[in-house]
Write an enzyme that holds these catalytic residues in place. Structure first.
Site, PDB file in Angstrom:
ATOM      1  N   ASP A   1      -6.908  13.122   7.271  1.00 53.83           N
ATOM      2  CA  ASP A   1      -6.952  12.199   8.409  1.00 53.83           C
ATOM      3  C   ASP A   1      -6.335  12.900   9.612  1.00 53.83           C
ATOM      4  O   ASP A   1      -5.138  13.183   9.627  1.00 53.83           O
ATOM      5  CB  ASP A   1      -6.195  10.909   8.081  1.00 53.83           C
ATOM      6  CG  ASP A   1      -6.461   9.786   9.070  1.00 53.83           C
ATOM      7  OD1 ASP A   1      -6.838  10.090  10.217  1.00 53.83           O
ATOM      8  OD2 ASP A   1      -6.292   8.618   8.692  1.00 53.83           O
TER       9      ASP A   1
ATOM     10  N   ARG B   1      -6.450  11.740  12.809  1.00 55.54           N
ATOM     11  CA  ARG B   1      -6.300  10.833  13.942  1.00 55.54           C
ATOM     12  C   ARG B   1      -4.875  10.807  14.488  1.00 55.54           C
ATOM     13  O   ARG B   1      -3.920  10.974  13.754  1.00 55.54           O
ATOM     14  CB  ARG B   1      -6.723   9.415  13.536  1.00 55.54           C
ATOM     15  CG  ARG B   1      -8.213   9.273  13.332  1.00 55.54           C
ATOM     16  CD  ARG B   1      -8.581   7.917  12.804  1.00 55.54           C
ATOM     17  NE  ARG B   1      -8.102   7.707  11.434  1.00 55.54           N
ATOM     18  CZ  ARG B   1      -8.350   6.608  10.742  1.00 55.54           C
ATOM     19  NH1 ARG B   1      -9.042   5.618  11.290  1.00 55.54           N
ATOM     20  NH2 ARG B   1      -7.907   6.481   9.501  1.00 55.54           N
TER      21      ARG B   1
END
EC number: 3.5.4.25
Length: 204
Positions: free
Chosen positions: A126, A128
């Protein structure tokens, strides 16, 4: 990261008329959107969601994920509540971008799960970031949130930036035979908080 507010317009939707607030990250050039509905209170908890862009799920009706279902459910929940917000962040493919997401899908078609596919492409599971949420929430006047999410990282990010998460509201929709393995991986490897609903076989 420098987030600049740009403009606000009306956005009619099947659930009612939202306000669409545009923001620009002046360092990266990325454009983000905050949707608001009704009157938001700075003193009371506001129902909201942080939603990362998913072209395939949000716009192309993909059944490989639950993103589009979550976005629609969040908008409906906000409209039924009478007020709320969605921060729509341009972080396609958990931050790896659209073309790399398609590459990851190709690897998943060959047997990799969503985390393994990212790692095989040289990315973290991930990628983000959530630095932009504080100035966006300041602009729309929100300090206390009832956050619609299954992702503990989003709860943590809000708290780190001084936003009080009064309640985590589960958003468990969109399970189908094409995304069951994906949802299980999100639960077991990415720590998403899901009930047994996502792992039953009634839709097979």
């Amino acid at each position: 990261m420098s987030i600049k507010y740009v403009a606000t317009s009306k956005l009619p939707t099947p659930w009612g008329v939202f306000a669409m607030h545009g923001f620009e990250d002046t360092e990266s050039g990325k454009e983000h959107v905050a949707l608001t509905f009704g009157t938001l209170s700075a003193d009371e908890p506001v129902l909201g969601r942080i939603h990362s862009e998913c072209l395939t799920g949000d716009a192309l009706f993909s059944l490989r994920c639950d993103c589009g279902f979550q976005l629609q459910a969040a908008m409906q929940n906000i409209a039924e509540t009478g007020s709320g917000f969605i921060l729509y962040l341009r972080q396609e493919g958990r931050g790896i971008g659209l073309l790399n997401k398609i590459r990851a899908y190709e690897l998943q078609d060959k047997g990799a799960n969503t985390v393994e596919a990212n790692e095989q492409l040289g990315f973290e599971a991930d990628m983000r970031k959530y630095d932009m949420i504080k100035p966006m929430l300041e602009q729309i006047g929100v300090k206390h949130v009832r956050l619609m999410t299954n992702n503990p990282r989003k709860v943590k990010a809000m708290k780190e930036f001084g936003i009080e998460v009064v309640e985590r509201v589960p958003l468990q929709v969109g399970k189908n035979r094409y995304n069951e393995a994906y949802l299980k991986t999100k639960s077991t490897e990415l720590g998403h908080m899901m009930s047994e609903y996502h792992f039953m076989d009634e839709n097979k």
